[in-house]
Design a protein around this motif. Structure first.
Motif, PDB file in Angstrom:
ATOM      1  N   ARG A 167       2.347   1.511   8.564  1.00 18.85           N
ATOM      2  CA  ARG A 167       2.101   0.850   7.278  1.00 18.85           C
ATOM      3  C   ARG A 167       3.293  -0.010   6.838  1.00 18.85           C
ATOM      4  O   ARG A 167       3.755   0.070   5.709  1.00 18.85           O
ATOM      5  CB  ARG A 167       1.742   1.876   6.210  1.00 18.85           C
ATOM      6  CG  ARG A 167       0.422   2.598   6.507  1.00 18.85           C
ATOM      7  CD  ARG A 167       0.213   3.802   5.632  1.00 18.85           C
ATOM      8  NE  ARG A 167      -1.089   4.417   5.889  1.00 18.85           N
ATOM      9  CZ  ARG A 167      -1.328   5.278   6.879  1.00 18.85           C
ATOM     10  NH1 ARG A 167      -0.336   5.612   7.703  1.00 18.85           N
ATOM     11  NH2 ARG A 167      -2.522   5.787   7.059  1.00 18.85           N
ATOM     12  N   TYR A 179      -3.405   5.064   0.019  1.00 22.24           N
ATOM     13  CA  TYR A 179      -3.476   5.560   1.385  1.00 22.24           C
ATOM     14  C   TYR A 179      -4.563   4.792   2.135  1.00 22.24           C
ATOM     15  O   TYR A 179      -5.740   4.888   1.810  1.00 22.24           O
ATOM     16  CB  TYR A 179      -3.778   7.047   1.409  1.00 22.24           C
ATOM     17  CG  TYR A 179      -3.904   7.594   2.815  1.00 22.24           C
ATOM     18  CD1 TYR A 179      -5.154   7.765   3.402  1.00 22.24           C
ATOM     19  CD2 TYR A 179      -2.768   7.893   3.555  1.00 22.24           C
ATOM     20  CE1 TYR A 179      -5.267   8.253   4.690  1.00 22.24           C
ATOM     21  CE2 TYR A 179      -2.869   8.372   4.843  1.00 22.24           C
ATOM     22  CZ  TYR A 179      -4.118   8.555   5.412  1.00 22.24           C
ATOM     23  OH  TYR A 179      -4.229   9.015   6.685  1.00 22.24           O
ATOM     24  N   GLN A 227       6.503  -0.365   8.316  1.00 28.74           N
ATOM     25  CA  GLN A 227       7.903  -0.018   8.554  1.00 28.74           C
ATOM     26  C   GLN A 227       8.541  -1.006   9.534  1.00 28.74           C
ATOM     27  O   GLN A 227       7.864  -1.631  10.346  1.00 28.74           O
ATOM     28  CB  GLN A 227       8.024   1.400   9.118  1.00 28.74           C
ATOM     29  CG  GLN A 227       7.688   2.490   8.118  1.00 28.74           C
ATOM     30  CD  GLN A 227       7.971   3.879   8.673  1.00 28.74           C
ATOM     31  OE1 GLN A 227       8.705   4.023   9.639  1.00 28.74           O
ATOM     32  NE2 GLN A 227       7.378   4.893   8.064  1.00 28.74           N
ATOM     33  N   SER A 233       0.818  -1.209   0.000  1.00 25.45           N
ATOM     34  CA  SER A 233       0.000   0.000   0.000  1.00 25.45           C
ATOM     35  C   SER A 233       0.852   1.259   0.000  1.00 25.45           C
ATOM     36  O   SER A 233       0.418   2.314  -0.443  1.00 25.45           O
ATOM     37  CB  SER A 233      -0.919   0.004   1.225  1.00 25.45           C
ATOM     38  OG  SER A 233      -0.173   0.238   2.412  1.00 25.45           O
ATOM     39  N   ARG A 234       2.090   1.147   0.495  1.00 27.55           N
ATOM     40  CA  ARG A 234       2.978   2.305   0.599  1.00 27.55           C
ATOM     41  C   ARG A 234       4.000   2.367  -0.524  1.00 27.55           C
ATOM     42  O   ARG A 234       4.372   3.446  -0.989  1.00 27.55           O
ATOM     43  CB  ARG A 234       3.682   2.236   1.966  1.00 27.55           C
ATOM     44  CG  ARG A 234       4.266   3.513   2.461  1.00 27.55           C
ATOM     45  CD  ARG A 234       4.523   3.479   3.963  1.00 27.55           C
ATOM     46  NE  ARG A 234       5.124   2.258   4.416  1.00 27.55           N
ATOM     47  CZ  ARG A 234       6.424   2.032   4.441  1.00 27.55           C
ATOM     48  NH1 ARG A 234       7.252   2.950   4.016  1.00 27.55           N
ATOM     49  NH2 ARG A 234       6.909   0.881   4.893  1.00 27.55           N
ATOM     50  N   PRO A 270       0.714   3.336  -5.148  1.00 31.61           N
ATOM     51  CA  PRO A 270       0.561   3.471  -3.688  1.00 31.61           C
ATOM     52  C   PRO A 270      -0.868   3.833  -3.320  1.00 31.61           C
ATOM     53  O   PRO A 270      -1.575   4.515  -4.057  1.00 31.61           O
ATOM     54  CB  PRO A 270       1.542   4.594  -3.331  1.00 31.61           C
ATOM     55  CG  PRO A 270       2.517   4.623  -4.474  1.00 31.61           C
ATOM     56  CD  PRO A 270       1.738   4.226  -5.686  1.00 31.61           C
TER      57      PRO A 270
END
Length: 768
Positions: free
Chosen positions: A622, A520, A624, A512-513, A518
């Motif tokens: 998201r 949000y 990391q 998603s990132r 991408p």
């Protein structure tokens, strides 16, 4: 520190200067301030201040302020003890004494030391500890006490390794093999599970590389080294392993194989005739002799000379005729005819037989006036086939009993493409045939050839554990079956799980990132993911189950965007990226493990709560990686200093406060999963509905689809599906009669006008 002096009354014309000393030496570059003010008609007072911004170890000592009037006032800098020597990590042999060092200083003195072994008092007031010998891996630390308080040193883990094997001997020596035997060394509380045998050519620097290097499971402590050359000297050594690590190798032991025959016979054989003598000559055989040459054997024979003479005329009876080849031709003809008849009979039988699922059925034939159908079974079938297959795995009776109810016939499972693969196993797509339908499933396999029996039992124990779970947010077990690996010759266990359309949560968040398009994800969706995980963990904790490896990578996302907690113990074997080996201990996901579990390797439900807090941080960021910039080996010290994960930029204060409560130092102060679930549900209810179209963007996760509406799934908020419109020449937005917005992803071809791209969409004109 302050120093003051009052004087005056005509004793001195000018007030004296002040000089600061440390341990008798003048401080030249010290941060000092000196003030003078009158206190009467002839009196004055001098105040001198020495400031140390950040006290360091070199600042330790006795300080004095010195006036030229020879008046000295002293003070000392003191505090908690500090350590100059701390326990270090080391590996020792089981039951062998060792020495540990720990040195602490004041001031103030005296400093009293207390040794701790695995958190318990061991010795008091000694700087060097002589430990008689350990049989289990332990952690040692020190506490230093003075009148200012207590300081704790770092921990040193002493890993107990097995002793060196003994009595390496050759039980039997042949021309090409060595049958070795040895006695494994003492391993303390950890049994010796495996030994390694190495062999090389002895005394030959050219061929000094290893010609044999193999691991041997115990018992028995023996091994056959094959494929050797005759009459050759070999050097052999053995080392053994426990769960804590390897022992030292034995010294090289030399053994010579027995003699063998030469590679070739003598060459260049020649004969010279000299009257009644024959001179026979030859050259030595080429190649290796494989032993010591003892001599040559010579064989000879006299040839039979036949002379054909005309028979003399005789009127007597004639001699018997010689052998005739005609009879030999007759025998060969009869044999060929019989062989052809047998082949014809076999061919006819194959034409008349009928293949069935369970064997071969032959067409009816007449025998004694009755029709008879001959049947030959392909193999023997028994109702105890499953039990016999489980028995062949060598697992415990308790585990066999738990798995008996979930066994699935291997013929009902069809394997497809591989979804993910790691060092010890893989996850594959599959189809499970049921009574009235075919179900798409995920199949978890393991590479049985490189896994030990204990690892296989852990694999099956995970399946037996999942058998008891029944919750919407916990991965459930569909079945277990055994498939025969032809190369390895024994069955391999396979675990059948529900198919999760969107894969693991961590990959979904990353895509998603960082994906091609991408997307949000709104805060409501992220909190919903956290709530699903909390519900699943609340259910597991109510079953007294400790996960020990909760992370976003171990949570799966189904077609309804619901999160299921999964991978109860196998994840570190399949996915290897986030796991770190501490010393000789097995790999652990240190960035997700509670601080008390890192120190003592003790796991509770509250240590799962800590991992849940890290998982919440993963979801909020998201995908990391936790503690960016901090190495795995530095995590424990980083946490012990009071550091924790920072609040993500767009994370609500209430959500961060909830995840921070999961990282409290004392486990009893952390919330329960029931409390976490209630707070998350309340936070989700209080959050407004995502009405702003600028807040929500969706991406088509199925890259194979290029047109609107091609994906049959649903979007996270229940819409018609996350979409990405491709083939357009710029990034723009298209307003449609739908509560969401769609991202238009550009291609490299910028010559195509936007209007043409919109005309190609399968949509009504008023919505394009």
């Amino acid at each position: 520190m302050h120093c003051s002096l009052t004087g005056g009354g005509g004793e001195e014309e000018d007030p004296p200067d002040v000089v600061w000393l440390r341990n008798g030496e003048q401080l030249t570059y010290a941060d000092t301030n000196q003030f003078q003010f009158p206190t009467g008609s002839d009196a004055w007072t001098i105040i001198s201040t020495l400031r140390i911004e950040k006290v360091q170890l070199p600042d330790m000592g006795s300080y004095q302020c010195f006036f030229f009037l020879k008046v000295a006032v002293g003070c000392s800098l003191s505090g908690l003890p500090h350590f100059s020597v701390e326990p270090q990590h080391m590996s020792v042999v089981a039951n062998v004494s060792l020495s540990l060092s720990c040195v602490a200083h004041g001031p103030p003195e005296p400093v009293r030391l207390i040794w701790l072994q695995d958190g318990s008092d061991f010795l008091t007031h000694v700087f060097c500890s002589s430990v008689p010998g350990l049989n289990r891996t332990s952690t040692f630390s020190c506490e230093a006490h003075n009148r200012k308080g207590v300081a704790t040193s770092g921990s040193g883990t002493i890993t107990v390794l097995p002793a060196q094997p003994q009595r390496l001997t050759a039980l039997e020596v042949t021309q090409t093999t060595l049958a070795l035997a040895w006695q494994p060394g003492f391993g303390g509380d950890y049994p010796i599970v495996q030994c390694s045998v190495q062999a090389k050519h002895a005394g030959d620097p050219i061929n000094s590389e290893m010609i044999h290097d193999q691991n041997v499971d115990l018992p028995p402590a023996s091994h056959l080294v094959a494929g050797l050359q005759p009459h050759s000297l070999y050097a052999v050594r053995v080392g053994c392993h426990s769960s804590q690590g390897p022992s030292d190798w034995t010294p090289w032991a030399e053994f010579r194989t027995k003699e063998g025959v030469p590679d070739y016979a003598p060459v260049n054989v020649s004969v010279a005739l000299n009257g009644t003598e024959v001179l026979l000559m030859w050259a030595e055989p080429p190649g290796k002799l494989n032993g010591q040459l003892r001599g040559f054997m010579v064989e000879y024979s006299m040839p039979l000379l036949l002379f054909k003479k005309s028979p003399p005329p005789s009127s007597g009876p004639s001699s018997p005729p010689a052998f005739s080849w005609h009879w030999w031709y007759v025998v060969m003809a009869i044999t060929g005819a019989v062989a052809i008849a047998v082949l014809m009979a076999v061919y006819v039988a194959k034409l008349r037989r009928k293949e069935t699922r369970f064997g071969e059925a032959f067409e009816p034939m007449m025998e004694s006036g009755e029709l008879v159908v001959r049947y030959r079974a392909r193999r023997t079938y028994s109702r105890r086939t499953t039990e016999a297959t489980l028995n062949s795995l060598g697992i415990s009776d308790e585990l066999k009993h738990k798995l008996q109810d979930v066994m699935v016939d291997r013929h009902k499972l069809t394997l497809g493409k591989t979804l993910g693969e790691g060092e010890f196993g893989s996850v594959m797509e599959g189809l499970l045939t049921q009574e009235d339908s075919v179900l798409k499933v995920a199949v978890k396999t393991m590479k049985i050839a490189i896994c030990t029996r204990s690892e296989m039992e852990d694999f099956l124990r995970e399946a037996a554990c999942m058998k008891e779970f029944d919750h919407a947010n916990v991965m459930r077990l569909l079945g277990v079956c055994l498939q025969t690996v032809e190369i390895e010759g024994f069955p391999s266990p396979v675990v059948i799980l529900p198919y999760m359309k969107h894969g693991d949560l961590h990959s979904y968040l990353l895509y998603s990132r960082l994906g091609d398009c991408p997307v949000y994800l709104p805060s409501q969706m992220l909190v919903k993911f956290m709530t699903d995980i909390a519900r699943g963990m609340e259910y597991l904790s109510s079953k007294n189950f400790i996960h020990r490896d909760l992370a976003a990578r171990n949570c799966m996302l189904n077609e309804n965007m619901n999160v299921c907690v999964a991978d109860f113990g196998l994840s570190k074997k399949i996915y290897n990226g986030d796991y770190y080996r501490q010393g000789r201990i097995s790999k652990m996901p240190v960035k997700w493990i509670a601080i008390e579990s890192l120190a003592d390797r003790v796991y509770t439900t509250k240590s799962d709560v800590w991992s849940f807090g890290v998982t919440m941080w993963e979801v909020a960021t998201r995908g990391q990686t936790p503690y960016p910039g901090v190495e795995n080996s530095e995590i424990y010290d980083y946490l012990r200093q009071g550091n924790r994960l920072k609040q993500p930029p767009d994370c609500l204060d209430s959500i961060y406060a909830l995840m921070f409560s999961c990282w409290l130092l004392s486990p009893k102060d952390r919330p329960s999963f029931e409390t976490l679930r209630c707070e998350l549900e309340k936070a989700l209810e209080d959050m407004p509905d995502p009405q702003d179209p600028d807040e929500i963007l969706y991406v088509n996760m199925d890259e194979s689809s290029m047109e609107l509406g091609a994906v049959g799934g649903r979007d996270p908020l229940g819409g018609s599906g996350p979409l990405c419109l491709k083939g357009l020449d710029s990034v723009t937005t298209v307003e449609v009669h739908h509560p969401n917005r769609y991202v238009l992803c550009p291609q490299h071809d910028s010559t195509r006008p936007l209007s043409d791209s919109l005309e190609s969409l399968d949509m009504p004109k008023d919505k394009k």
